[in-house]
Motif scaffolding. Structure first.
Motif, mmCIF file in Angstrom:
data_model
loop_
_atom_site.group_PDB
_atom_site.id
_atom_site.type_symbol
_atom_site.label_atom_id
_atom_site.label_comp_id
_atom_site.label_asym_id
_atom_site.label_seq_id
_atom_site.Cartn_x
_atom_site.Cartn_y
_atom_site.Cartn_z
ATOM 1 N N ARG A 58 -2.679 1.032 -4.802
ATOM 2 C CA ARG A 58 -2.723 -0.676 -3.505
ATOM 3 C C ARG A 58 -3.936 -1.200 -4.486
ATOM 4 O O ARG A 58 -4.256 -0.367 -5.252
ATOM 5 N N GLU A 59 -4.945 -2.411 -4.704
ATOM 6 C CA GLU A 59 -5.633 -3.158 -5.426
ATOM 7 C C GLU A 59 -6.535 -2.670 -3.984
ATOM 8 O O GLU A 59 -6.394 -2.430 -2.525
ATOM 9 N N GLY B 50 -5.608 4.189 -8.878
ATOM 10 C CA GLY B 50 -4.314 4.270 -9.667
ATOM 11 C C GLY B 50 -3.830 5.915 -9.257
ATOM 12 O O GLY B 50 -5.007 6.381 -9.043
ATOM 13 N N ASP C 86 1.059 -1.356 0.498
ATOM 14 C CA ASP C 86 -0.282 0.080 0.055
ATOM 15 C C ASP C 86 0.852 1.170 0.230
ATOM 16 O O ASP C 86 1.580 1.256 1.243
ATOM 17 N N ILE D 17 0.663 2.559 -9.995
ATOM 18 C CA ILE D 17 -0.429 1.441 -8.720
ATOM 19 C C ILE D 17 -0.112 1.769 -7.623
ATOM 20 O O ILE D 17 1.065 1.855 -7.209
ATOM 21 N N LYS E 8 -9.720 -1.615 -13.604
ATOM 22 C CA LYS E 8 -9.708 -3.362 -14.207
ATOM 23 C C LYS E 8 -9.300 -3.951 -15.221
ATOM 24 O O LYS E 8 -8.653 -3.104 -15.960
ATOM 25 N N LYS E 9 -8.701 -4.943 -14.500
ATOM 26 C CA LYS E 9 -7.657 -4.912 -15.201
ATOM 27 C C LYS E 9 -7.972 -6.768 -14.957
ATOM 28 O O LYS E 9 -7.700 -7.061 -14.440
ATOM 29 N N TYR F 83 -7.002 -2.962 -20.335
ATOM 30 C CA TYR F 83 -7.597 -2.596 -18.854
ATOM 31 C C TYR F 83 -8.596 -0.825 -19.007
ATOM 32 O O TYR F 83 -8.542 -0.536 -20.007
ATOM 33 N N SER G 290 -10.988 -7.488 -5.246
ATOM 34 C CA SER G 290 -10.570 -8.836 -6.625
ATOM 35 C C SER G 290 -11.515 -9.852 -6.737
ATOM 36 O O SER G 290 -12.569 -9.427 -6.176
ATOM 37 N N SER H 119 4.751 -0.193 -9.767
ATOM 38 C CA SER H 119 4.295 -0.326 -10.821
ATOM 39 C C SER H 119 3.379 0.014 -11.473
ATOM 40 O O SER H 119 2.783 0.801 -10.649
ATOM 41 N N LYS I 45 -8.584 -8.297 -11.010
ATOM 42 C CA LYS I 45 -8.199 -6.892 -9.704
ATOM 43 C C LYS I 45 -8.630 -5.366 -10.319
ATOM 44 O O LYS I 45 -8.597 -5.344 -11.875
ATOM 45 N N TYR J 69 -7.903 -2.141 -8.970
ATOM 46 C CA TYR J 69 -6.339 -0.978 -8.053
ATOM 47 C C TYR J 69 -7.078 0.484 -8.291
ATOM 48 O O TYR J 69 -7.884 1.118 -9.185
#
Length: 748
Positions: free
Chosen positions: A61-62, A74, A2, A59, A90-91, A151, A65, A52, A70, A72
């Motif tokens: 944090r997530e 961004g 995070d 990115i 969304k990816k 994405y 999912s 990443s 998942k 994220y």
């Protein structure tokens, strides 16, 4: 990891950078990912392991999912514009791509690339569908998407889903607020032309909140029709508990979304589902054959009876009997929120609220956890309310005794005779002295201040020692005043700035001769808010919009809400010159008039005291004060918003044809002009400002006989359909792609 918990990072070379700065350098390839970094107390790690990116987004944090992939959180960093924006990305998961390729019989490497392109096309379709609703504030906006690296970047909503919000306390006002805004989002989707957009999977998990406002997401679900097992959850399907009877049979209408809307409001109001079953088969049987639970008896809130009647109509099995989204908006908007009591179900802040809430909730709850998915604490609520009520009574008694003691002490202090006069505040004394000093300085230097304000040159005095040189006994220097011509140079006199006179504000009366006032409407998009007045010309029937011109270099004017139609032309001028008339199309009278020259359009306007718009007037009306390349608040062209060649190309592709193919008959296919008002309006309430037909304007080209046209037409490419494109035709030319729009000017 995070990254929102860490703001600064130390690099191996000793440099300390913020998280956004590192992302911007990585995206711009200005830093090596193998370089080591660490937090203030962390261990050294390569940048590539910590930071990443997906496309041009970093990115942080997530967010969540699922089976498909998942989501994220961004951040988009723009160094040139110094702009940072949070997005939700969304990816799809890599396992989904491999499984999808295997099910289609593709090889490992080529199949994965093929799966990426196919899912990227799905995201592209979702972006195109959602972009048609960009003007609606209650739909999540698509910011960006990619086909090669699949994405989709969406607007980030900071308050989560409606399902998460329903687990907390809320009031009657919140219920009305949510119901009205969900219905507004559905109204925008169902009113799209030429085809309405159906959500098909409306549920609390697909409804987000941002700063208290409702945002509907996942409109692209209705078009995701892949049959692979890995993507079966994406197929225009439904969630059983929120599904209408016809959705279970594989059919979908706009009324299908109204049923799902009613289920959501039932759960919000009653804390349970209208239909319950032990398994999926029993649930579908009840939805198809039985009536829902009585909402008036199950309601936990004292709502207006019109809401109960509306939701009962939404649960009709016949889709024709259900109300439209527009009717739902009207019902929730008609309820006066100011007179409603703010009753909560969890959060207790006042003694009256506690008492009302305690009496409104049942004492014994027998509903299972499955029937109340978002209200798991309902069974423990009564004990908590009773304890808080007792504690409030105890606190009230203690406050009463403390107030009595305070009153007795004040009475004793008042009766005492040894009171000392209060001391004067030193701060007040210093403030008075400071004000006096400032006032004295202002009075003494008022002339210098006046010269400073109006930038007048100061009279200068030059001292000479000529007297002291000839007569050294006299030490007093003689002062000589410079003549006025030398004191005020010509350059400074020309640069003198005088106070400007206030411009006169022209006020247009509500009643205008020959027109009838039809309403006052306010349009909003982001920070832009426009209020316009609409009129109708009695003789021709043309609808006009009075545009606000405060703060711009334009005199007040009214412009036609639509392009002049063939019916209005034939009523005024007699013969209809249009090629696409009612002999070709049933609704030809509602199409814009075309095949008229600039001189014919001027003759029509002068007959009723109108005029053609100037270039500035047309561009101001088209932009509608939106600071973007297109009036829908986006720099991306949306073909479905404009009747143009790109739009007809998409339509003909579904029929297996090409718009530019010489063998395609445009008239037979219907890919020509459309009835006025077919495209969404801008923030001034004007329709068809781009596309459909070019519009004659007053501007003149390089040739004496050429006249300006703006806006593009039904056969124009997208590069011609914007507010900045200008083209010229001969004033005698008649073309089936050129019409006009009338303007009523007001003299100053």
């Amino acid at each position: 990891m995070d990254l929102t918990k860490h703001k600064h990072w130390q690099l191996q070379n000793g440099q300390v950078l913020a998280t956004t700065e590192i992302f911007s350098k990585i995206i711009a390839q200005e830093i090596d990912k193998n370089e080591l970094c660490r937090t203030q107390q962390g261990a050294w790690q390569p940048l590539g392991n910590v930071f990443s990116t997906i496309g041009k987004y970093g990115i942080l944090r997530e967010l969540g999912s699922g089976a498909f992939g998942k989501v994220y959180l961004g951040i988009e960093v723009d160094k040139r514009q110094r702009h940072e924006r949070l997005v939700a990305i969304k990816k799809p998961a890599e396992s989904v791509l491999r499984q999808y390729a295997q099910e289609e019989g593709k090889s490992d490497r080529e199949g994965e690339m093929w799966a990426r392109m196919q899912i990227g096309q799905v995201f592209s379709n979702e972006a195109l569908l959602t972009a048609r609703l960009a003007i609606c504030p209650h739909v999540v906006k698509v910011i960006d998407h990619s086909v090669t690296e699949p994405y989709i970047a969406l607007e980030f909503c900071n308050e989560g889903t409606l399902a998460q919000r329903m687990a907390k306390s809320y009031t009657i006002k919140d219920i009305y607020h949510w119901g009205r805004q969900i219905a507004c989002g559905l109204q925008a989707a169902h009113s799209l032309q030429p085809d309405a957009l159906i959500h098909r999977d409306l549920k609390p998990q697909n409804i987000l909140l941002h700063n208290g406002e409702i945002k509907i997401s996942d409109f692209g679900t209705s078009q995701m029709t892949y049959m692979a097992e890995s993507l079966r959850s994406l197929k225009g399907g439904y969630t059983p508990k929120y599904a209408a009877p016809e959705a279970i049979n594989g059919q979908a209408y706009t009324a299908t979304d109204i049923w799902s809307f009613a289920v959501i409001m039932f759960v919000v109001i009653c804390h349970e589902y209208p239909f319950a079953g032990e398994n999926i088969t029993q649930l579908m049987m009840k939805i198809t054959c039985q009536d829902p639970k009585p909402i008036a008896k199950c309601s936990k809130f004292p709502l207006d009876n019109s809401v109960y009647d509306l939701l009962n109509r939404c649960f009709e099995k016949d889709v024709q009997q259900r109300p439209t989204a527009e009717e739902c908006v009207a019902v929730f908007s008609a309820i006066p929120l100011e007179n409603k009591q703010q009753e909560t179900i969890v959060d207790i802040s006042r003694e009256k609220t506690v008492a009302k809430t305690a009496t409104s909730l049942p004492q014994n709850s027998t509903t299972s956890h499955d029937d109340k998915p978002h209200f798991a604490e309902s069974n423990r609520l009564q004990n908590r309310l009773a304890q808080q009520a007792n504690s409030i009574q105890t606190i009230a008694a203690a406050n009463k005794s403390r107030n009595a003691r305070t009153k007795s002490r004040k009475a004793k202090a008042k009766r005492s005779t040894t009171q000392t006069p209060p001391k004067k505040s030193k701060c007040l004394l210093f403030a008075v002295i400071g004000v006096m000093v400032v006032g004295a300085v202002v009075i003494s230097q008022r002339k210098a201040i006046k010269r400073f304000i109006y930038k007048q040159p100061m009279r200068t005095k030059i001292t000479t020692n000529k007297t002291s040189a000839t007569n050294p006994v006299k030490n007093k220097p003689r002062q000589k005043t410079v003549p006025r011509k030398i004191q005020k140079p010509v350059t400074k006199e020309k640069a003198r700035v005088l106070p400007k006179e206030k411009s006169k504000k022209i006020i247009i009366s509500k009643d205008i001769d020959g027109f009838v006032f039809t309403g006052r409407i306010t349009y909003e998009l982001g920070n832009v808010r426009n209020t316009v007045r609409e009129y109708k010309h009695l003789e021709t029937g043309i609808e006009f919009v009075l545009l606000p011109t405060t703060g711009i270099d334009l005199s007040p004017f009214m412009i036609g809400k639509y392009e002049v139609t063939q019916q209005q032309w034939r009523k005024s001028m007699g013969k209809n010159p249009s090629q696409f008339n009612k002999n070709v199309y049933a609704k030809g009278d509602l199409h814009p008039v075309e095949n008229v020259s600039w001189r014919d359009a001027q003759r029509f306007c002068q007959k009723y005291g109108f005029d053609l718009p100037s270039g500035k007037q047309w561009e101001y009306a088209c932009r509608s004060r939106v600071k973007a390349y297109y009036y829908w608040g986006n720099n991306t062209f949306i073909p479905s918003y404009v009747v143009c060649a790109d739009y007809w190309q998409l339509v003909l592709q579904k029929r297996g044809k090409n718009f530019r193919d010489t063998n395609v008959n445009w008239v037979t296919e219907g890919t020509v002009t459309q009835p006025v008002g077919s495209t969404p309006r801008n923030l001034f309430g004007l329709h068809d400002m781009l596309g459909n037909v070019f519009e004659w304007c007053l501007g003149q080209g390089t040739k004496p006989d050429s006249r300006m046209v703006r806006g593009g037409s039904w056969m124009s490419p997208r590069m011609q359909c914007n507010h900045a494109y200008v083209y010229y035709f001969s004033s005698f030319a008649t073309k089936n792609e050129v019409g006009f729009r009338a303007v009523k000017n007001f003299d100053e």
